[in-house]
Write a protein that holds these residues in place. Structure first.
Motif, PDB file in Angstrom:
ATOM      1  N   GLN A  48       0.832  -1.205   0.000  1.00 58.26           N
ATOM      2  CA  GLN A  48       0.000   0.000   0.000  1.00 58.26           C
ATOM      3  C   GLN A  48       0.868   1.256   0.000  1.00 58.26           C
ATOM      4  O   GLN A  48       1.946   1.285   0.607  1.00 58.26           O
ATOM      5  N   ALA A  49       0.387   2.294  -0.639  1.00 62.38           N
ATOM      6  CA  ALA A  49       1.181   3.509  -0.829  1.00 62.38           C
ATOM      7  C   ALA A  49       1.684   4.081   0.492  1.00 62.38           C
ATOM      8  O   ALA A  49       2.834   4.538   0.588  1.00 62.38           O
ATOM      9  N   ASP A  50       0.853   4.075   1.514  1.00 61.96           N
ATOM     10  CA  ASP A  50       1.224   4.703   2.787  1.00 61.96           C
ATOM     11  C   ASP A  50       2.294   3.930   3.542  1.00 61.96           C
ATOM     12  O   ASP A  50       2.973   4.514   4.410  1.00 61.96           O
ATOM     13  N   THR A  51       2.430   2.650   3.263  1.00 58.93           N
ATOM     14  CA  THR A  51       3.367   1.825   4.032  1.00 58.93           C
ATOM     15  C   THR A  51       4.446   1.169   3.171  1.00 58.93           C
ATOM     16  O   THR A  51       5.314   0.468   3.707  1.00 58.93           O
ATOM     17  N   PHE A  52       4.414   1.371   1.877  1.00 60.08           N
ATOM     18  CA  PHE A  52       5.456   0.851   0.992  1.00 60.08           C
ATOM     19  C   PHE A  52       6.787   1.486   1.390  1.00 60.08           C
ATOM     20  O   PHE A  52       6.893   2.708   1.530  1.00 60.08           O
ATOM     21  N   ASN A  53       7.805   0.658   1.573  1.00 66.38           N
ATOM     22  CA  ASN A  53       9.055   1.130   2.161  1.00 66.38           C
ATOM     23  C   ASN A  53      10.251   0.714   1.311  1.00 66.38           C
ATOM     24  O   ASN A  53      10.959  -0.248   1.633  1.00 66.38           O
ATOM     25  N   PRO A  54      10.515   1.414   0.202  1.00 66.12           N
ATOM     26  CA  PRO A  54      11.600   0.998  -0.690  1.00 66.12           C
ATOM     27  C   PRO A  54      12.975   1.046  -0.047  1.00 66.12           C
ATOM     28  O   PRO A  54      13.851   0.253  -0.413  1.00 66.12           O
ATOM     29  N   TRP A  89      -4.920  -4.020  -6.633  1.00 68.67           N
ATOM     30  CA  TRP A  89      -5.231  -3.676  -8.021  1.00 68.67           C
ATOM     31  C   TRP A  89      -6.559  -2.930  -8.115  1.00 68.67           C
ATOM     32  O   TRP A  89      -6.674  -1.921  -8.803  1.00 68.67           O
ATOM     33  N   GLN A  90      -7.548  -3.420  -7.398  1.00 65.27           N
ATOM     34  CA  GLN A  90      -8.862  -2.779  -7.428  1.00 65.27           C
ATOM     35  C   GLN A  90      -8.811  -1.371  -6.837  1.00 65.27           C
ATOM     36  O   GLN A  90      -9.525  -0.480  -7.283  1.00 65.27           O
ATOM     37  N   GLN A  91      -7.963  -1.168  -5.858  1.00 62.25           N
ATOM     38  CA  GLN A  91      -7.848   0.138  -5.214  1.00 62.25           C
ATOM     39  C   GLN A  91      -7.169   1.166  -6.109  1.00 62.25           C
ATOM     40  O   GLN A  91      -7.646   2.291  -6.253  1.00 62.25           O
ATOM     41  N   ASP A  92      -6.050   0.790  -6.729  1.00 65.87           N
ATOM     42  CA  ASP A  92      -5.226   1.754  -7.466  1.00 65.87           C
ATOM     43  C   ASP A  92      -4.300   1.001  -8.413  1.00 65.87           C
ATOM     44  O   ASP A  92      -3.121   0.805  -8.109  1.00 65.87           O
ATOM     45  N   PRO A  93      -4.809   0.565  -9.572  1.00 64.33           N
ATOM     46  CA  PRO A  93      -3.977  -0.257 -10.463  1.00 64.33           C
ATOM     47  C   PRO A  93      -2.698   0.436 -10.931  1.00 64.33           C
ATOM     48  O   PRO A  93      -1.646  -0.187 -10.984  1.00 64.33           O
ATOM     49  N   GLU A  94      -2.790   1.715 -11.251  1.00 62.49           N
ATOM     50  CA  GLU A  94      -1.601   2.416 -11.749  1.00 62.49           C
ATOM     51  C   GLU A  94      -0.560   2.568 -10.650  1.00 62.49           C
ATOM     52  O   GLU A  94       0.636   2.375 -10.869  1.00 62.49           O
ATOM     53  N   GLY A  95      -1.013   2.940  -9.457  1.00 64.91           N
ATOM     54  CA  GLY A  95      -0.082   3.073  -8.343  1.00 64.91           C
ATOM     55  C   GLY A  95       0.553   1.742  -7.969  1.00 64.91           C
ATOM     56  O   GLY A  95       1.744   1.677  -7.648  1.00 64.91           O
ATOM     57  N   PHE A  96      -0.243   0.687  -7.994  1.00 67.76           N
ATOM     58  CA  PHE A  96       0.268  -0.642  -7.674  1.00 67.76           C
ATOM     59  C   PHE A  96       1.345  -1.053  -8.676  1.00 67.76           C
ATOM     60  O   PHE A  96       2.416  -1.535  -8.302  1.00 67.76           O
ATOM     61  N   ASP A 137       7.069  -1.867 -10.024  1.00 63.08           N
ATOM     62  CA  ASP A 137       8.212  -1.478 -10.855  1.00 63.08           C
ATOM     63  C   ASP A 137       9.383  -1.016  -9.997  1.00 63.08           C
ATOM     64  O   ASP A 137      10.541  -1.371 -10.266  1.00 63.08           O
ATOM     65  N   ILE A 138       9.096  -0.251  -8.961  1.00 63.69           N
ATOM     66  CA  ILE A 138      10.154   0.181  -8.041  1.00 63.69           C
ATOM     67  C   ILE A 138      10.797  -1.033  -7.384  1.00 63.69           C
ATOM     68  O   ILE A 138      12.033  -1.138  -7.291  1.00 63.69           O
TER      69      ILE A 138
END
Length: 400
Positions: A61-67, A94-101, A106-107
């Motif tokens: 998830q965007a808020d917790t993704f930790n590269p 995917w259902q929440q945010d396919p482009e962000g996912f 990719d990162i």
């Protein structure tokens, strides 16, 4: 990833330098699969979840993704010669945010490539909590193994009226990365017919998880899996991926040999897989038996889950067998974190709160990169270095 319960009409394939090219929706031939596998160095890695994530959702998830954390931890893997990781995705992302996912995947793939790691990506999973939800994830239950892991799609997502959403997820992800050489393979479904936890109602540490639509009925779950699993393979194949597809057999009481008595789910898994994957948390004698049982299929073998120290499955006994039989080896657990998979399976019934186990069940590293057992990391490093040197020599001799 087991709870307390103790897992061929081919089509022509043509190989080019870049890898296999095959007709849409058709399974790879054994020859195609073996040619692909011959191009890989001996594959060794772990099932990977970063330290600060309790489950797949929190990892991605965007808020917790930790590269930054992922980069550091993949560096630990590279330092001992690991060259793959098995990583779980989730349909709700995917259902929440396919482009962000896709951007976050990719990162991750770029970070993996930086560390010479080609991951296997898992699309669906039938283990643990059958009622996943986006947003804030629960804190770990003290002393409990993998207390926050969630299924994908889960009890509600398995319903027939959600099929188109699942199809969109599989085709969307696989088609986007279908020709991406940073990805090793696609694991379509992890332990598809596994139970939800201690019971069909999903009970953990005395807390019953009947919610969001009622009970997760095992018979209904298996019927839905049998309906969806062949479709999921077909959806992935419709993207014509350059990477092979698989789903690992895992029930240790069954005979996986070609003429053995198998469940319908296992028959689907073995019939649909380009490469054969399997799970074994057994003593070395049991693991060797499993390998020999699967060899007659004539396809590459990948052990996508093993290593449970308190259960007789260890690096020092399993890795040499993998090397002997040229079986790819991916253990469960990498770095000690919120998943708490250093706790044994029986912690779901008896949480280890007062006296944590001296012997870690899974996992290799502390969060700071210190090995739990240096002898293990030394062994992994030695075997992977020897395999890399052998592969380099063979590759050099194969050149015209």
């Amino acid at each position: 990833m087991k709870p307390m319960h103790l897992f061929l009409a081919g089509a022509a394939a043509v190989f080019m330098i870049s890898g296999p090219v095959h007709a849409e929706t058709q399974k790879w031939t054994a020859e195609a699969a073996n040619t692909w596998y011959a191009g890989q160095r001996w594959l060794v890695g772990s099932n990977y979840l970063n330290t600060s994530a309790i489950n797949q959702l929190e990892m991605w998830q965007a808020d917790t993704f930790n590269p930054e954390e992922i980069d550091r931890e993949l560096g630990y893997a590279e330092s001992i010669g690991m060259n793959t990781m098995r990583v779980f995705l989730h349909d709700q992302l995917w259902q929440q945010d396919p482009e962000g996912f896709k951007k976050r995947i990719d990162i991750f793939l770029n970070l993996a490539k930086k560390h010479n790691i080609k991951p296997m990506l898992v699309l669906f999973d039938s283990c643990w909590d059958p009622y996943p939800h986006l947003g804030l994830q629960p804190a770990p239950i003290p002393g409990v193994h993998n207390s926050g892991w969630v299924q994908s799609p889960g009890a509600i997502g398995l319903r027939e009226d959600n099929t188109e959403n699942l199809k969109a997820y599989v085709t969307g992800i696989v088609s986007h990365f279908a020709k991406d050489d940073r990805i090793l393979a696609w694991d379509i479904w992890n332990e598809p017919d596994n139970r939800d936890g201690q019971t069909a109602d999903w009970t953990v540490a005395g807390k019953t998880g009947v919610r969001d639509g009622g009970r997760s009925d095992q018979a209904v779950k298996v019927a839905n899996v049998e309906r969806l699993l062949p479709q999921a393979f077909a959806w992935a194949r419709s993207a014509d991926p350059s990477q092979p597809l698989t789903s690992g057999v895992w029930v240790t009481s069954n005979d996986w040999s070609p003429n053995g008595k198998k469940s319908k789910t296992e028959e689907i898994q073995l019939n649909e897989s380009d490469i054969i994957s399997f799970h074994s948390y057994e003593w070395p004698e049991g693991l060797e038996k499993r390998i020999q049982m699967l060899q007659p299929y004539g396809r590459p073998l990948i052990l996508t889950e093993y290593m449970a120290r308190g259960h007789g499955s260890t690096f020092d006994s399993s890795l040499p067998l993998g090397r002997k039989y040229n079986v790819a080896m991916i253990n469960w657990g990498f770095v000690l974190g919120k998943s708490q998979t250093n706790m044994p399976w029986d912690s779901w019934q008896r949480p280890y709160t007062k006296n944590p186990p001296t012997l870690w069940f899974h996992d290799i590293f502390y969060a700071d990169g210190t090995p739990y057992r240096k002898a293990e990391t030394d062994q992994i490093r030695t075997l992977t270095a020897e395999a890399a040197a052998t592969f380099k020599t063979k590759s050099r001799k194969a050149k015209p």
